[in-house]
Design a protein around this motif. Structure first.
Motif, PDB file in Angstrom:
ATOM      1  N   SER A   1       0.815  -1.218   0.000  1.00  0.00           N
ATOM      2  CA  SER A   1       0.000   0.000   0.000  1.00  0.00           C
ATOM      3  C   SER A   1       0.847   1.267   0.000  1.00  0.00           C
ATOM      4  O   SER A   1       0.333   2.351  -0.247  1.00  0.00           O
ATOM      5  CB  SER A   1      -0.928   0.021   1.229  1.00  0.00           C
ATOM      6  OG  SER A   1      -0.173   0.063   2.429  1.00  0.00           O
ATOM      7  N   LYS A   2       2.146   1.133   0.259  1.00  0.00           N
ATOM      8  CA  LYS A   2       3.032   2.297   0.260  1.00  0.00           C
ATOM      9  C   LYS A   2       3.485   2.569  -1.166  1.00  0.00           C
ATOM     10  O   LYS A   2       4.535   2.108  -1.614  1.00  0.00           O
ATOM     11  CB  LYS A   2       4.235   2.056   1.175  1.00  0.00           C
ATOM     12  CG  LYS A   2       3.872   1.975   2.649  1.00  0.00           C
ATOM     13  CD  LYS A   2       5.104   1.820   3.520  1.00  0.00           C
ATOM     14  CE  LYS A   2       4.743   1.837   4.994  1.00  0.00           C
ATOM     15  NZ  LYS A   2       5.924   1.734   5.866  1.00  0.00           N
ATOM     16  N   THR A   3       2.689   3.328  -1.858  1.00  0.00           N
ATOM     17  CA  THR A   3       2.947   3.609  -3.272  1.00  0.00           C
ATOM     18  C   THR A   3       3.417   5.032  -3.522  1.00  0.00           C
ATOM     19  O   THR A   3       3.828   5.361  -4.639  1.00  0.00           O
ATOM     20  CB  THR A   3       1.665   3.366  -4.083  1.00  0.00           C
ATOM     21  OG1 THR A   3       0.609   4.193  -3.557  1.00  0.00           O
ATOM     22  CG2 THR A   3       1.236   1.914  -3.986  1.00  0.00           C
ATOM     23  N   GLU A   4       3.362   5.892  -2.495  1.00  0.00           N
ATOM     24  CA  GLU A   4       3.697   7.301  -2.677  1.00  0.00           C
ATOM     25  C   GLU A   4       5.136   7.571  -2.254  1.00  0.00           C
ATOM     26  O   GLU A   4       5.637   6.970  -1.300  1.00  0.00           O
ATOM     27  CB  GLU A   4       2.747   8.186  -1.867  1.00  0.00           C
ATOM     28  CG  GLU A   4       1.279   7.935  -2.161  1.00  0.00           C
ATOM     29  CD  GLU A   4       0.937   8.142  -3.619  1.00  0.00           C
ATOM     30  OE1 GLU A   4       1.374   9.172  -4.171  1.00  0.00           O
ATOM     31  OE2 GLU A   4       0.250   7.288  -4.196  1.00  0.00           O
ATOM     32  N   ALA A   5       5.792   8.466  -2.963  1.00  0.00           N
ATOM     33  CA  ALA A   5       7.166   8.833  -2.622  1.00  0.00           C
ATOM     34  C   ALA A   5       7.198   9.525  -1.261  1.00  0.00           C
ATOM     35  O   ALA A   5       6.274  10.260  -0.909  1.00  0.00           O
ATOM     36  CB  ALA A   5       7.744   9.756  -3.694  1.00  0.00           C
ATOM     37  N   PRO A   6       8.236   9.301  -0.479  1.00  0.00           N
ATOM     38  CA  PRO A   6       8.314   9.945   0.836  1.00  0.00           C
ATOM     39  C   PRO A   6       8.447  11.456   0.711  1.00  0.00           C
ATOM     40  O   PRO A   6       9.117  11.968  -0.186  1.00  0.00           O
ATOM     41  CB  PRO A   6       9.567   9.322   1.461  1.00  0.00           C
ATOM     42  CG  PRO A   6      10.381   8.868   0.302  1.00  0.00           C
ATOM     43  CD  PRO A   6       9.395   8.455  -0.756  1.00  0.00           C
ATOM     44  N   SER A   7       7.783  12.161   1.591  1.00  0.00           N
ATOM     45  CA  SER A   7       7.838  13.620   1.576  1.00  0.00           C
ATOM     46  C   SER A   7       9.150  14.098   2.187  1.00  0.00           C
ATOM     47  O   SER A   7       9.874  13.342   2.841  1.00  0.00           O
ATOM     48  CB  SER A   7       6.661  14.197   2.370  1.00  0.00           C
ATOM     49  OG  SER A   7       6.737  13.791   3.730  1.00  0.00           O
ATOM     50  N   GLU A   8       9.440  15.375   1.975  1.00  0.00           N
ATOM     51  CA  GLU A   8      10.652  15.956   2.553  1.00  0.00           C
ATOM     52  C   GLU A   8      10.610  15.897   4.076  1.00  0.00           C
ATOM     53  O   GLU A   8      11.630  15.694   4.733  1.00  0.00           O
ATOM     54  CB  GLU A   8      10.823  17.397   2.079  1.00  0.00           C
ATOM     55  CG  GLU A   8      11.090  17.528   0.588  1.00  0.00           C
ATOM     56  CD  GLU A   8      11.329  18.966   0.182  1.00  0.00           C
ATOM     57  OE1 GLU A   8      11.309  19.835   1.086  1.00  0.00           O
ATOM     58  OE2 GLU A   8      11.533  19.218  -1.012  1.00  0.00           O
ATOM     59  N   LYS A   9       9.419  16.069   4.641  1.00  0.00           N
ATOM     60  CA  LYS A   9       9.282  16.025   6.099  1.00  0.00           C
ATOM     61  C   LYS A   9       9.603  14.634   6.632  1.00  0.00           C
ATOM     62  O   LYS A   9      10.302  14.499   7.644  1.00  0.00           O
ATOM     63  CB  LYS A   9       7.863  16.423   6.511  1.00  0.00           C
ATOM     64  CG  LYS A   9       7.630  16.400   8.020  1.00  0.00           C
ATOM     65  CD  LYS A   9       6.204  16.806   8.351  1.00  0.00           C
ATOM     66  CE  LYS A   9       5.980  16.832   9.855  1.00  0.00           C
ATOM     67  NZ  LYS A   9       6.248  15.508  10.472  1.00  0.00           N
ATOM     68  N   LYS A  10       9.116  13.596   5.960  1.00  0.00           N
ATOM     69  CA  LYS A  10       9.385  12.238   6.436  1.00  0.00           C
ATOM     70  C   LYS A  10      10.865  11.909   6.308  1.00  0.00           C
ATOM     71  O   LYS A  10      11.450  11.270   7.199  1.00  0.00           O
ATOM     72  CB  LYS A  10       8.562  11.228   5.646  1.00  0.00           C
ATOM     73  CG  LYS A  10       8.686   9.822   6.217  1.00  0.00           C
ATOM     74  CD  LYS A  10       7.613   8.899   5.727  1.00  0.00           C
ATOM     75  CE  LYS A  10       7.698   7.558   6.433  1.00  0.00           C
ATOM     76  NZ  LYS A  10       6.637   6.632   6.022  1.00  0.00           N
ATOM     77  N   ILE A  11      11.497  12.339   5.221  1.00  0.00           N
ATOM     78  CA  ILE A  11      12.934  12.122   5.068  1.00  0.00           C
ATOM     79  C   ILE A  11      13.706  12.869   6.139  1.00  0.00           C
ATOM     80  O   ILE A  11      14.657  12.344   6.732  1.00  0.00           O
ATOM     81  CB  ILE A  11      13.383  12.564   3.655  1.00  0.00           C
ATOM     82  CG1 ILE A  11      12.750  11.652   2.593  1.00  0.00           C
ATOM     83  CG2 ILE A  11      14.899  12.535   3.537  1.00  0.00           C
ATOM     84  CD1 ILE A  11      13.063  12.060   1.171  1.00  0.00           C
ATOM     85  N   ARG A  12      13.290  14.097   6.439  1.00  0.00           N
ATOM     86  CA  ARG A  12      13.963  14.885   7.469  1.00  0.00           C
ATOM     87  C   ARG A  12      13.772  14.264   8.845  1.00  0.00           C
ATOM     88  O   ARG A  12      14.715  14.188   9.639  1.00  0.00           O
ATOM     89  CB  ARG A  12      13.423  16.315   7.441  1.00  0.00           C
ATOM     90  CG  ARG A  12      14.135  17.253   8.403  1.00  0.00           C
ATOM     91  CD  ARG A  12      13.709  18.689   8.178  1.00  0.00           C
ATOM     92  NE  ARG A  12      12.284  18.876   8.366  1.00  0.00           N
ATOM     93  CZ  ARG A  12      11.423  19.092   7.372  1.00  0.00           C
ATOM     94  NH1 ARG A  12      11.845  19.136   6.122  1.00  0.00           N
ATOM     95  NH2 ARG A  12      10.129  19.266   7.612  1.00  0.00           N
ATOM     96  N   ASP A  13      12.565  13.791   9.129  1.00  0.00           N
ATOM     97  CA  ASP A  13      12.309  13.143  10.423  1.00  0.00           C
ATOM     98  C   ASP A  13      13.120  11.856  10.552  1.00  0.00           C
ATOM     99  O   ASP A  13      13.638  11.545  11.645  1.00  0.00           O
ATOM    100  CB  ASP A  13      10.813  12.830  10.569  1.00  0.00           C
ATOM    101  CG  ASP A  13       9.976  14.091  10.702  1.00  0.00           C
ATOM    102  OD1 ASP A  13      10.562  15.151  11.002  1.00  0.00           O
ATOM    103  OD2 ASP A  13       8.747  14.019  10.502  1.00  0.00           O
ATOM    104  N   ALA A  14      13.242  11.102   9.461  1.00  0.00           N
ATOM    105  CA  ALA A  14      14.023   9.872   9.499  1.00  0.00           C
ATOM    106  C   ALA A  14      15.495  10.170   9.759  1.00  0.00           C
ATOM    107  O   ALA A  14      16.159   9.473  10.543  1.00  0.00           O
ATOM    108  CB  ALA A  14      13.862   9.110   8.180  1.00  0.00           C
TER     109      ALA A  14
END
Length: 358
Positions: free
Chosen positions: A9-22
């Motif tokens: 179900s994870k078909t969307e590219a990660p957002s900048e916020k999620k990359i930054r949080d990671a």
């Protein structure tokens, strides 16, 4: 099964916020084979530039030791310690450049992938790290199998390289063991150089594959579902329901402040029922009339009621009321285009009652 469905179900590219949080949690792509490749390069450079001179120095030391044994008295434990200290110093001088270069190259390879930053999440106690099930998942899961595969490839490649290099010169290498030390060194250095070149090439290929796979796996793990994208957008923009409620509260407060200003008006210009604009003009306060309140429908009726209660003249001029309602905001001076029409009304107000100055 649930994990597979969640990943699908994870078909969307990660957002900048999620990359930054990671990244803030220490979840960054890191290819372990890049530092290994860098260390291999350091070893090769050591073999080419530092080992020949260092090995000759060690050879001279051993030649003196075995050629002139009388120069080294071994009558007590102190003499033995002194001998081993001397040999250890020579070995340290030989190996120190290799250790320093491996450390520097390894650190550089790690820093170039990701700049170091303190992450408390890494050292925070987590029960999942103590769970045997989680441990087996890490070992036998996809990442663990990939690491095991890379280890097998490296061991296999090194073994094949060593066998192929030494196979043809096996007996020549054995004969060199009983020859002059300088010949032994030259033979071993030549074989080591050949082996290191092939290992360096194999390590570079593995490092490139590991770098690409690590980035791909990290990016895939950070992908988002459509619902997660919606939730993040909602958090970034604010909940529409809450924002609508806040705007409604702000409009109510502004309307109450505006209605409270009606008693200060000098006159009200109205369309009989639909529009009303309250103006204030005091020569000592401002050069042109200011709109203190305006409204439509029920608000317009309320403005007219307050004006009548406070004895403020109300002039019915539909075209003027409609135009001013559309073009002038509250607490703003009227545009010059309305000066003439409003001046006539103000003149009528003061002509009827000079005490209207407020």
């Amino acid at each position: 099964m649930a994990d597979d469905e969640d990943k699908e179900s994870k078909t969307e590219a990660p957002s900048e916020k999620k990359i930054r949080d990671a990244a803030e949690k220490g979840n960054t792509p890191f290819a372990r084979e890049i530092p290994v490749f860098a260390s291999t390069v350091a070893i090769y450079l050591f073999l080419v530039f530092f080992l020949p001179g260092g090995f000759l120095r060690v050879t001279e030391t051993l030649r003196d030791l075995f050629g002139q044994p009388d120069a080294w008295d071994l009558e007590n434990s102190g003499d033995v310690v002194a001998l081993f200290r001397h040999l250890g110093w020579e070995a340290g001088v030989l190996l120190l450049p290799a250790l320093v270069m491996m450390m520097l190259f390894g650190l550089a390879a790690s820093i170039l992938q990701n700049m170091p930053s303190p992450v408390l999440e890494r050292v925070r106690p987590q029960m999942s790290r103590l769970s045997p099930i989680k441990g087996f998942t890490r070992i036998f899961g996809k990442p663990g199998l990939v690491e095991f595969g890379k280890a097998l490839i490296k061991v296999g490649a090194v073994s094949v390289v060593v066998v192929l290099v030494l196979w043809d010169d096996y007996f020549a290498t054995l004969d060199a063991m009983f020859s002059d030390p300088a010949v032994i060194f030259q033979t071993l250095a030549s074989k080591a150089n050949t082996i290191m070149v092939i290992i360096l090439f194999a390590t570079a290929v593995i490092a490139a594959i590991d770098f690409a796979w690590t980035r791909h796996h990290w990016y895939s793990e950070l992908k988002m579902t459509k619902q997660e994208v919606k939730e993040e957008h909602k958090q970034a923009q604010g909940d529409p329901i809450i924002k609508s409620r806040l705007r409604s509260i702000q409009r109510d407060r502004a309307r109450k402040r505006m209605i409270a200003s009606v008693p200060r008006a000098t006159l009200v210009i109205a369309n009989p029922t639909h529009f009303a604009v309250a103006l204030r003009y005091v020569r000592e306060e401002q050069e042109a009339p200011v709109v203190v309140a305006k409204g439509q429908d029920l608000v317009a009726l309320r403005i007219r009621e307050l004006a009548e209660e406070n004895g403020i003249p109300v002039f019915e001029d539909p075209p003027l009321a409609r135009s001013m309602f559309a073009q002038v905001s509250v607490d703003s001076v009227i545009p010059p285009v309305f000066y003439k029409a409003v001046a006539e009304l103000i003149h009528r107000v003061y002509a009827a009652s000079p005490q209207m100055r407020r």
